[in-house]
Design a protein around this motif. Structure first.
Motif, PDB file in Angstrom:
ATOM      1  N   ALA A 176      15.169  16.823  25.894  1.00  0.00           N
ATOM      2  CA  ALA A 176      15.671  16.121  27.076  1.00  0.00           C
ATOM      3  C   ALA A 176      15.822  17.082  28.258  1.00  0.00           C
ATOM      4  O   ALA A 176      15.486  16.737  29.407  1.00  0.00           O
ATOM      5  N   ALA A 177      16.311  18.301  27.986  1.00  0.00           N
ATOM      6  CA  ALA A 177      16.440  19.293  29.058  1.00  0.00           C
ATOM      7  C   ALA A 177      15.081  19.714  29.587  1.00  0.00           C
ATOM      8  O   ALA A 177      14.908  19.930  30.791  1.00  0.00           O
ATOM      9  N   TRP A 178      14.097  19.814  28.703  1.00  0.00           N
ATOM     10  CA  TRP A 178      12.759  20.201  29.144  1.00  0.00           C
ATOM     11  C   TRP A 178      12.124  19.118  30.018  1.00  0.00           C
ATOM     12  O   TRP A 178      11.503  19.421  31.038  1.00  0.00           O
ATOM     13  N   GLU A 179      12.280  17.871  29.635  1.00  0.00           N
ATOM     14  CA  GLU A 179      11.706  16.784  30.436  1.00  0.00           C
ATOM     15  C   GLU A 179      12.409  16.638  31.777  1.00  0.00           C
ATOM     16  O   GLU A 179      11.779  16.247  32.767  1.00  0.00           O
ATOM     17  N   ALA A 180      13.697  16.977  31.820  1.00  0.00           N
ATOM     18  CA  ALA A 180      14.432  16.883  33.079  1.00  0.00           C
ATOM     19  C   ALA A 180      14.266  18.129  33.947  1.00  0.00           C
ATOM     20  O   ALA A 180      14.694  18.122  35.106  1.00  0.00           O
ATOM     21  N   GLY A 181      13.690  19.201  33.414  1.00  0.00           N
ATOM     22  CA  GLY A 181      13.518  20.430  34.178  1.00  0.00           C
ATOM     23  C   GLY A 181      14.766  21.280  34.260  1.00  0.00           C
ATOM     24  O   GLY A 181      14.886  22.123  35.161  1.00  0.00           O
ATOM     25  N   THR A 182      15.703  21.094  33.340  1.00  0.00           N
ATOM     26  CA  THR A 182      16.945  21.857  33.346  1.00  0.00           C
ATOM     27  C   THR A 182      16.752  23.177  32.599  1.00  0.00           C
ATOM     28  O   THR A 182      16.248  23.192  31.475  1.00  0.00           O
ATOM     29  N   VAL A 183      17.130  24.270  33.225  1.00  0.00           N
ATOM     30  CA  VAL A 183      17.051  25.587  32.590  1.00  0.00           C
ATOM     31  C   VAL A 183      18.436  26.216  32.622  1.00  0.00           C
ATOM     32  O   VAL A 183      19.285  25.874  33.459  1.00  0.00           O
ATOM     33  N   HIS A 184      18.665  27.126  31.696  1.00  0.00           N
ATOM     34  CA  HIS A 184      19.948  27.823  31.587  1.00  0.00           C
ATOM     35  C   HIS A 184      19.706  29.303  31.865  1.00  0.00           C
ATOM     36  O   HIS A 184      19.060  30.001  31.080  1.00  0.00           O
ATOM     37  N   VAL A 185      20.210  29.758  32.988  1.00  0.00           N
ATOM     38  CA  VAL A 185      19.989  31.134  33.444  1.00  0.00           C
ATOM     39  C   VAL A 185      21.339  31.767  33.732  1.00  0.00           C
ATOM     40  O   VAL A 185      22.236  31.121  34.298  1.00  0.00           O
TER      41      VAL A 185
END
Length: 542
Positions: A159-168
């Motif tokens: 779900a995070a990949w499809e939404a473009g969410t990254v954790h930096v």
């Protein structure tokens, strides 16, 4: 043979597209260090804001949004500082995106392996290609629970990949987690705070061709003078015209120094990064620039003088030199290294090992080194080799990517080409066909040495087997040459025997009867055994 996979063709690895050299920034005064700290902390704050804005945009980001972010940062610093910050933000976001994809693929491989093993009966043995079922019902139950955990984690990551969410985390996630384990890390809170702040600083500037010395923001002259263009709110610290600050210390690049000086003299682009090592209390500057990728030399040209096959292992490199016909010459070489300890120690061990390998290659006059194109991404999963902890630790410890990048960069400077080959069956077939024939009373050939021969022969296009089977018509050389890699003009090759004058081998001479009758027998016979035994009469005495 039908179950074997197709082996890919070898290829020459292209050279590096960039160069990075580092040196120490010494002889700094307390005022110089204070200016560097203030500039790094201020620009680091702007970089954190820009990264937050980039992560908020996600997949909806475009060139217009990039321009808006850059315009917002320009009044707070400068146009060039804003360009460096936004570019670094994009690189960090892209790196986090690739890491998220790798984590997603790893979870998919783990879930797929768990489902496969759970579907098999308990206690069923596996094969060479796929593991079997679990050993007990208790282990089966524990793995079924782990499957549910991984499936939930996989759903979140997808779900995070499809939404473009990254954790930096600017400064590093590892350093951020170290805050809760200070006794184990042997750090005080002040020491950790100093490392954390230094890790979040931003002191890097992209180069620009045509500007003085190749960089308008962080400028280093050919004589080593370093000057920095200060951001707008820090202009009061300037000690040179046009809002610049000139450091007291001078720098000198020992590695690739002439190449760097040539670029600076003609105002070609050079990017710089200044960072602070809190543990050592030292400042360093890294210079980097791009270089055109050289066209790969044809494979036949680099193999004209033979090749050195290299088998990479957890603690050493096994190498053997092969001639143009694929025959091993000389003795095998072993280049050992120790990958325990800190990152700097491991990197130094790799550089020292590769330096010795390249020096040996130049001494032998070889222009090509063959290595395996290894990728253990699918083999590191915990679910496939759950109980084999030593094997998983061994595979994870192999420095495949770092060693290959180091080898390509260092070999390009020495004029030696790197040939990448398919790693399929090199260890197995090398040990099968080369380990025993090359083992003698004075030399013990290991499995890794035999694998290096297989790697070199595959790079040359020869089969790994030592020779082809003799003709089926008869076991002689009448139907042609047995050795497939030697040409007709190769000295000492095993081909049809020459016609020598005189009688042939195993032929009967014309005077065989006379010779047989007159020659002295060489076999000693027992004369007593050939004559007839007769009992002597009894000797009567009166």
């Amino acid at each position: 043979m039908g179950g074997l996979r197709k082996v890919a063709a070898p290829f020459v690895v292209p050279g590096p597209s960039g160069v990075a050299v580092r040196t120490r920034l010494g002889q700094l005064t307390p005022v110089d260090e204070e200016v560097l700290r203030r500039v790094g902390a201020y620009l680091g704050t702007l970089a954190c804001r820009d990264l937050k804005a980039r992560c908020r945009d996600g997949l909806a980001h475009d060139a217009q949004a990039w321009a808006v972010r850059k315009r917002e940062l320009t009044p707070l610093s400068s146009a060039r500082w804003a360009g460096s910050i936004t570019k670094a933000t994009h690189e960090q976001w892209a790196l986090a995106r690739r890491s998220a994809l790798a984590r997603l693929q790893g979870l998919q491989a783990g879930v797929r392996m768990l489902r496969h093993r759970l579907s098999m009966p308990v206690g069923q043995k596996g094969s060479k290609k796929a593991p079997g079922g679990y050993r007990s019902r208790r282990e089966w139950h524990a793995k079924s629970r782990r499957l549910r955990v991984l499936e939930d984690r996989l759903a979140r990551e997808r779900a995070a990949w499809e939404a473009g969410t990254v954790h930096v985390v600017r400064g590093g996630r590892r350093l951020a987690r170290m805050r809760h384990q200070l006794p184990a890390a042997r750090l005080t809170e002040d020491q950790w705070r100093a490392r954390w702040e230094a890790g979040r600083w931003f002191l890097r500037a992209d180069g620009e061709s045509g500007k003085r010395y190749g960089n308008e923001t962080i400028r280093i002259s050919p004589d080593g003078e370093v000057s920095i263009r200060l951001p707008a709110p820090l202009k009061q610290w300037a000690n040179a015209p046009h809002g610049r600050y000139v450091l007291t210390g001078r720098v000198r690049f020992a590695h690739r120094g002439p190449e760097w000086a040539d670029r600076v003299a003609v105002n070609r682009a050079v990017a710089y990064r200044i960072h602070h090592d809190v543990a050592r209390g030292r400042w360093y500057v890294t210079a980097s620039w791009q270089q055109p990728v050289s066209q790969p030399v044809p494979l036949a040209a680099v193999l004209a003088d033979g090749v050195i096959g290299v088998d990479m292992n957890a603690d050493h490199l096994a190498a053997w030199r092969l001639d143009v016909h694929g025959n091993p010459t000389g003795s095998p070489r072993r280049f050992c290294y120790d990958l325990t300890g800190t990152v700097g120690h491991r990197d130094a061990q790799l550089r020292h090992t590769l330096t010795r390998l390249l020096h040996w290659a130049r001494t032998c006059g070889v222009r090509a080194i063959a290595v395996e194109d290894l990728d253990f991404t699918a083999e590191k999963t915990r679910e496939k080799h759950g109980r084999k902890r030593r094997f998983r630790r061994l595979v994870s410890g192999l420095p495949t990517g770092r060693l290959r990048a180091r080898l390509v960069s260092m070999a390009d400077a020495t004029g030696i080409a790197i040939v990448a080959v398919d790693p399929a069956y090199t260890s197995k077939w090398g040990a099968q066909h080369w380990q025993k024939p090359l083992t003698s009373t004075t030399r013990r050939t290991t499995r890794h040495d035999a694998a290096s021969i297989a790697i070199g022969r595959r790079a040359q296009g020869y089969p790994i087997r030592r020779r082809t089977a003799p003709p089926r018509t008869h076991r002689s050389d009448g139907c042609g040459h047995r050795i497939v890699q030697a040409g007709g003009d190769a000295p000492g090759r095993e081909g049809p025997r020459r016609r020598l004058p005189g009688p042939r081998t195993r032929s009967v001479p014309p005077d065989a009867e006379r010779t047989r009758a007159t020659r002295t027998p060489t076999t000693v016979r027992d004369v007593r055994s050939e004559r007839e035994w007769v009992q002597d009469p009894l000797l009567l005495t009166g």
